[in-house]
Write an enzyme that holds these catalytic residues in place. Structure first.
Site, short mmCIF file in Angstrom:
data_model
loop_
_atom_site.label_atom_id
_atom_site.label_comp_id
_atom_site.label_asym_id
_atom_site.label_seq_id
_atom_site.Cartn_x
_atom_site.Cartn_y
_atom_site.Cartn_z
N LYS A 262 -1.84 -6.70 -6.10
CA LYS A 262 -2.10 -6.54 -4.67
C LYS A 262 -3.55 -6.89 -4.40
O LYS A 262 -4.44 -6.53 -5.18
CB LYS A 262 -1.80 -5.09 -4.27
CG LYS A 262 -1.94 -4.78 -2.79
CD LYS A 262 -1.57 -3.34 -2.51
CE LYS A 262 -1.67 -2.98 -1.04
NZ LYS A 262 -1.25 -1.58 -0.77
N SER B 11 2.17 -0.89 2.74
CA SER B 11 1.31 -2.06 2.83
C SER B 11 1.45 -3.02 1.66
O SER B 11 0.93 -4.14 1.70
CB SER B 11 -0.16 -1.60 2.91
OG SER B 11 -0.55 -0.89 1.73
N SER C 197 3.09 3.37 0.54
CA SER C 197 2.94 1.92 0.50
C SER C 197 3.43 1.24 -0.77
O SER C 197 3.39 0.02 -0.86
CB SER C 197 1.47 1.54 0.75
OG SER C 197 1.10 1.83 2.08
#
Length: 486
Positions: free
Chosen positions: A76, A151, A175
């Site tokens: 990420k 996210s 997330s």
């Protein structure tokens, strides 16, 4: 190759069926072909990946293979990665090249993994749909009209589409678990402090936690073995030994006590999601587990408490982005104040600005006691709810999200978007571990089962998830896109 789990890829590499370079080239080719449809990657590190793959092949040939040697994954874009663009999904960091590796990145590299690049995300991890990225929304590989969740939506979409067998995400209020549920993969949020946050760009420091996202619980166990552990550079990282999380996999579930929080099965829960979760519970009963209803009475306070605490911490953490030392700086500022104002106004997106404003307000004189202090008191009550429940049961189960993945653009109202995290936020407030595993489909869109445990019981959670995946094949289901241009 792209359909194999990490465990299966390890066996194939050991058997010489293909090399790490061949595997890496295959996956980079898929990223090149399919990422235009998904927008799951911000940066693809072709050269670095091939160089790491060659090093992994040499290590394996010399008998020096580590636990993840030659296995590709993605990060990420919230983890600082030396000499690689690291943006947190924001214009503010669009030109930032990290000068060092986050501890998680460092550990994964030392274990021999091959990073293929940095995945898209909601800006500064603020969002539940991956529509808040400066680099555009990510699309769900199961249905390109749907969100992948957020996210960590880029990580989830990349794994689900077979662009990479595993990815690393972060979880501040769901997330990892919510995008894992929306994309039909397995995601684990460890206990707060189990994994170092050093080098992970901060959103809310008392809530953020890194975790693995992969196709199976076994793969998550392999990754957590490497990621977990004390780090002197992170004062919130717990000094506690790291067990082998694969050792308990295969332990029978006879006698396991499962609690179903009544608050997780009320109004607002999609009927198809509830039906899939209850079918999953029946599987556990067939494996020898017992089930009882429990109560988490302060659950309905979780969202308001979270949306005081998290923005307050974000307001503090994001104050460093001022156009002076790094990050976006406006053109031709008139003076210092003008530079501050315009740099931050241009660099941050709407959702980030909204949360900074909320946080600054709740921390201001005259409102601190009424909002922030009160929210922290509620947080303690929420944590106690879980501690009380775990006196009666071994794990808690319920939906990861009240609905399957919703359409892109469907939730324009911020409050309705915040409510998507109703079943995940309390877990971060309490600091306990939780995970989502695939448990069904609503049409073409996946449904996730959430499994929760008391602090530092990741090994139990992983085995509970693994046993379900041995008895079902939901984690083996793939979107049609995953087979495109195989």
């Amino acid at each position: 190759m792209h359909d194999k789990t990490l465990a299966e890829l390890t066996r194939s590499l050991d058997a010489g069926e293909f090399s790490s370079r061949e595997l890496t080239q295959h996956l980079l080719g898929r990223i090149d072909r399919l990422n235009g449809k998904l927008n799951s990657f911000i940066t693809v590190t072709h050269d670095q990946a091939l160089s790491a793959a060659d090093a992994a092949d040499k290590a394996r040939a010399a008998g020096q293979a580590g636990p993840l040697t030659g296995l590709p994954l993605a990060l990420k874009d919230i983890f600082c990665t030396r000499d690689v663009k690291t943006t947190a999904g924001s214009r503010m960091l669009d030109t930032f090249i990290a000068p060092y590796d986050a501890t998680v990145v460092e550990k994964l590299a030392e274990a021999g993994s091959v990073s293929l690049g940095k995945t898209n995300m909601d800006e500064f991890a603020m969002g539940s749909s991956n529509e808040n990225s400066h680099y555009g929304p990510v699309k769900n590989p199961w249905d390109l009209a749907a969100v992948p969740g957020g996210s960590s939506g880029g990580s989830a979409a990349a794994v689900a589409a077979g662009l990479v067998p595993a990815a690393i995400g972060t979880d501040t209020g769901g997330s990892i678990r919510q995008p894992a549920a929306f994309c039909g993969i397995t995601g684990l949020k460890p206990t707060y402090g189990r994994v170092s946050r050093y080098g992970m760009i901060a959103y809310a420091s008392s809530l953020d936690q890194a975790g693995p996202m992969a196709r199976s619980a076994e793969d998550c166990a392999l990754l957590l073995n490497v990621m977990a552990g004390h780090d002197l550079r992170d004062s919130t990282c717990v000094q506690r030994g790291v067990p082998d999380y694969t050792e308990e996999l295969g332990t029978a579930l006879s006698g396991l006590k499962i609690g179903l929080p009544s608050e997780y099965f009320g109004d607002g829960l999609d009927p198809e999601v509830e039906a899939a979760v209850r079918e999953a519970i029946k599987v556990y009963e067939s494996l020898g587990a017992s089930v009882r209803e429990v109560s988490l009475p302060h659950t309905h306070y979780a969202i308001p408490a979270y949306y005081v605490i998290a923005p307050a911490e974000a307001s503090s953490n994001l104050s460093r982005y001022d156009g002076v030392r790094f990050g976006h700086r406006c053109d031709n500022p008139v003076d210092l104040i003008d530079m501050y104002k315009r740099s931050r106004a241009e660099g941050f997106g709407d959702e980030v600005k909204r949360r900074i404003l909320i946080g600054t307000h709740t921390l201001s004189e005259g409102f601190f006691d009424a909002y922030y202090k009160k929210a922290q008191q509620v947080r303690r009550l929420i944590r106690q709810d879980f501690l009380d429940a775990f006196e009666e049961v071994d794990v808690l189960m319920g939906p990861a999200s009240p609905t399957p993945a919703f359409d892109l653009g469907a939730n324009k109202d911020p409050v309705s978007m915040y409510l998507q995290d109703i079943y995940t936020i309390a877990i971060n407030l309490a600091g306990i571990p939780g995970m989502s595993v695939p448990a069904g489909l609503a049409g073409s869109r996946p449904i996730g089962l959430q499994i929760l445990g008391s602090h530092f019981t990741e090994a139990r959670l992983l085995n509970v998830a693994h046993q379900f995946q041995q008895a079902t094949d939901w984690h083996r289901q793939r979107p049609a896109l995953a087979e495109e241009n195989a």
